[in-house]
Enzyme design. Structure first.
Site, PDB file in Angstrom:
ATOM      1  N   LYS A   1      -7.808 -11.477 -13.980  1.00 44.25           N
ATOM      2  CA  LYS A   1      -8.619 -11.695 -12.770  1.00 44.25           C
ATOM      3  C   LYS A   1      -9.614 -10.540 -12.611  1.00 44.25           C
ATOM      4  CE  LYS A   1      -8.063 -11.940  -7.781  1.00 44.25           C
ATOM      5  NZ  LYS A   1      -8.416 -11.094  -6.848  1.00 44.25           N
TER       6      LYS A   1
ATOM      7  N   LYS B   1     -12.018  -4.967  -8.764  1.00 41.34           N
ATOM      8  CA  LYS B   1     -12.371  -3.536  -8.800  1.00 41.34           C
ATOM      9  C   LYS B   1     -11.218  -2.706  -9.334  1.00 41.34           C
ATOM     10  CE  LYS B   1     -13.309  -2.837  -4.471  1.00 41.34           C
ATOM     11  NZ  LYS B   1     -13.542  -4.168  -3.916  1.00 41.34           N
TER      12      LYS B   1
ATOM     13  N   LYS C   1       0.822  -1.211   0.000  1.00 39.68           N
ATOM     14  CA  LYS C   1       0.000   0.000   0.000  1.00 39.68           C
ATOM     15  C   LYS C   1       0.856   1.261   0.000  1.00 39.68           C
ATOM     16  CE  LYS C   1      -4.213  -1.992   1.870  1.00 39.68           C
ATOM     17  NZ  LYS C   1      -4.866  -2.425   3.109  1.00 39.68           N
TER      18      LYS C   1
HETATM   19  P1  ADP Z   1     -11.223  -6.693  -5.511  1.00 41.81           P
HETATM   20  O1  ADP Z   1     -10.053  -7.419  -6.134  1.00 41.81           O
HETATM   21  O2  ADP Z   1     -12.308  -6.452  -6.494  1.00 41.81           O
HETATM   22  O3  ADP Z   1     -10.812  -5.446  -4.754  1.00 41.81           O
HETATM   23  P2  ADP Z   1     -11.488  -7.800  -2.886  1.00 41.81           P
HETATM   24  O4  ADP Z   1     -10.006  -7.815  -2.728  1.00 41.81           O
HETATM   25  O5  ADP Z   1     -12.289  -6.801  -2.125  1.00 41.81           O
HETATM   26  O6  ADP Z   1     -11.835  -7.678  -4.452  1.00 41.81           O
HETATM   27  O7  ADP Z   1     -12.029  -9.264  -2.598  1.00 41.81           O
HETATM   28  C1  ADP Z   1     -12.981  -9.630  -1.671  1.00 41.81           C
HETATM   29  C2  ADP Z   1     -13.100 -11.146  -1.692  1.00 41.81           C
HETATM   30  O8  ADP Z   1     -13.491 -11.631  -3.001  1.00 41.81           O
HETATM   31  C3  ADP Z   1     -11.775 -11.849  -1.391  1.00 41.81           C
HETATM   32  O9  ADP Z   1     -12.047 -12.962  -0.567  1.00 41.81           O
HETATM   33  C4  ADP Z   1     -11.260 -12.311  -2.737  1.00 41.81           C
HETATM   34  O10 ADP Z   1     -10.489 -13.481  -2.622  1.00 41.81           O
HETATM   35  C5  ADP Z   1     -12.543 -12.570  -3.517  1.00 41.81           C
HETATM   36  N1  ADP Z   1     -12.325 -12.281  -4.950  1.00 41.81           N
HETATM   37  C6  ADP Z   1     -12.123 -11.062  -5.492  1.00 41.81           C
HETATM   38  N2  ADP Z   1     -11.958 -11.134  -6.842  1.00 41.81           N
HETATM   39  C7  ADP Z   1     -12.063 -12.441  -7.157  1.00 41.81           C
HETATM   40  C8  ADP Z   1     -11.977 -13.174  -8.403  1.00 41.81           C
HETATM   41  N3  ADP Z   1     -11.790 -12.570  -9.565  1.00 41.81           N
HETATM   42  N4  ADP Z   1     -12.133 -14.517  -8.348  1.00 41.81           N
HETATM   43  C9  ADP Z   1     -12.350 -15.143  -7.159  1.00 41.81           C
HETATM   44  N5  ADP Z   1     -12.432 -14.514  -5.973  1.00 41.81           N
HETATM   45  C10 ADP Z   1     -12.298 -13.181  -5.951  1.00 41.81           C
END
Ligand code: ADP
Ligand code: TRP
Length: 321
Positions: free
Chosen positions: A189, A192, A110
């Site tokens: 992948k 967001k 970060k």
């Molecule tokens: P982002 O990458 O969109 O910021 P987060 O880090 O907030 O998502 O993820 C929240 C939860 O969703 C975590 O447990 C993460 O492992 C799961 N997750 C996020 N993106 C994916 C994906 N593309 N495939 C599977 N699980 C995901």
């Protein structure tokens, strides 16, 4: 078995979140004791806007209830409604070597991205350790990025137990290797931070617009198409049973339909899949006071467990005298 999970209230949920984390957590409620909370104190490290944080907290609660979080079977609350977590956070700080925090990847990542290195960002894992230890959690299901934080919680618990006796349950992380990584509309992948998401509760027209942007190879309409590496197919299959997957594969093989047709089909499939969740969400959206009450009751339940642990900690450390 007691499972605990913290959910950052960070905005619109996408189908990667759904298949990667929400659905597995919801299904745990059948077999295990699930403790799930909205990590609003943690979110302060990235959302320095009061109105937005309170709105995101309600949005997360509404979304999770709509998606199947069952407040009767599980304990579901907002982190800041059980203040004992802050007391434990301070107490644990005395058992947290600086080096342990200096090695944390998430802090290093970060700050490398330019986020100001303030104290809450640095001590984030100590608050997370307090979340985990306050509720006697045995298993903490996490994505790979959070493994180190659970290890830190365990290290702190061991140090504390060495000083005061067996007070804390030692937590273990669990990473579900079977959960597929959901691809985004560009094939990376879904995340967001890549701007390639399909949201769970988007508007119908917007959803279609996003789905139409899915990247595919260019093949004339009449020719057969490859489904294996096709982003449309790989997203579609998450929502389809085996027979429907085979039927879709057949449509790819036959030719005569363009990727545009498969996109329309995917949009329809996703819309139908989330229909019951959407209806439940609309209900909670119109009954926000009911959501607040569910959260308050959840906090009361969570505090009962928290008090058992914190009383032992106060007594062992000499805080109660
Ligand atoms: P982002 O990458 O969109 O910021 P987060 O880090 O907030 O998502 O993820 C929240 C939860 O969703 C975590 O447990 C993460 O492992 C799961 N997750 C996020 N993106 C994916 C994906 N593309 N495939 C599977 N699980 C995901
Ligand atoms: N740090 C977690 C995340 O970013 C959220 C979280 C806070 C958490 N406290 C927790 C997760 C305790 C599991 C257990 O996703």
């Amino acid at each position: 078995m007691r499972l605990l999970t913290g959910i950052q209230p960070s905005g619109d949920l996408h189908i990667g979140n759904f298949f990667g984390s929400i659905r597995p957590m919801i299904s745990e409620q059948n077999e295990n004791e699930v403790f799930a909370f909205i990590a609003n104190y943690h979110a302060m490290t990235t959302v320095p806007d009061g109105e937005r944080l309170s709105q995101l907290t309600m949005q997360a609660a509404t979304d999770f209830l709509a998606l199947g979080m069952d407040p009767e079977r599980s304990t579901f609350w907002v982190q800041s409604d059980v203040k004992e977590v802050l007391e434990l956070y301070w107490i644990l700080s005395s058992f947290t070597p600086m080096g342990l925090l200096e090695r944390a990847h998430s802090f290093k990542d970060k700050t490398a991205k330019g986020i100001a290195a303030n104290h809450s960002l640095f001590s984030y894992p100590v608050l997370m350790a307090a979340d985990i230890l306050l509720y006697g959690s045995e298993i903490v299901p996490v994505g790979k990025d959070q493994i180190q934080h659970v290890e830190i919680a365990r290290d702190i618990a061991i140090k504390f137990n060495n000083a005061y006796g067996d007070i804390f349950t030692l937590p273990n992380y669990r990473v579900d290797e079977n959960v597929a990584t959901v691809p985004g509309i560009d094939g990376q992948k879904m995340s967001k931070s890549y701007g390639n998401t399909i949201n769970i509760f988007g508007e119908e027209k917007k959803q279609l617009k996003v789905i139409k942007k899915i990247v595919t190879e260019t093949v004339p309409v009449e020719e057969p198409k490859e489904f294996k590496d096709c982003n449309i197919y790989n997203i579609s299959k998450l929502f389809l049973d085996e027979n429907k997957q085979i039927a879709l594969q057949e449509r790819y093989r036959q030719g005569g339909e363009g990727h545009g047709h498969f996109k329309l089909y995917l949009a329809e499939v996703i819309w139908e899949y989330y229909r019951p969740y959407r209806e439940k969400r609309a209900y909670y959206e119109n009954h926000q006071d009911e959501v607040r009450e569910i959260l308050r009751n959840g906090a009361t339940k969570a505090r009962q467990t928290a008090l058992e642990v914190i009383e032992k900690v106060r007594s062992a450390t000499g805080i109660s005298y």
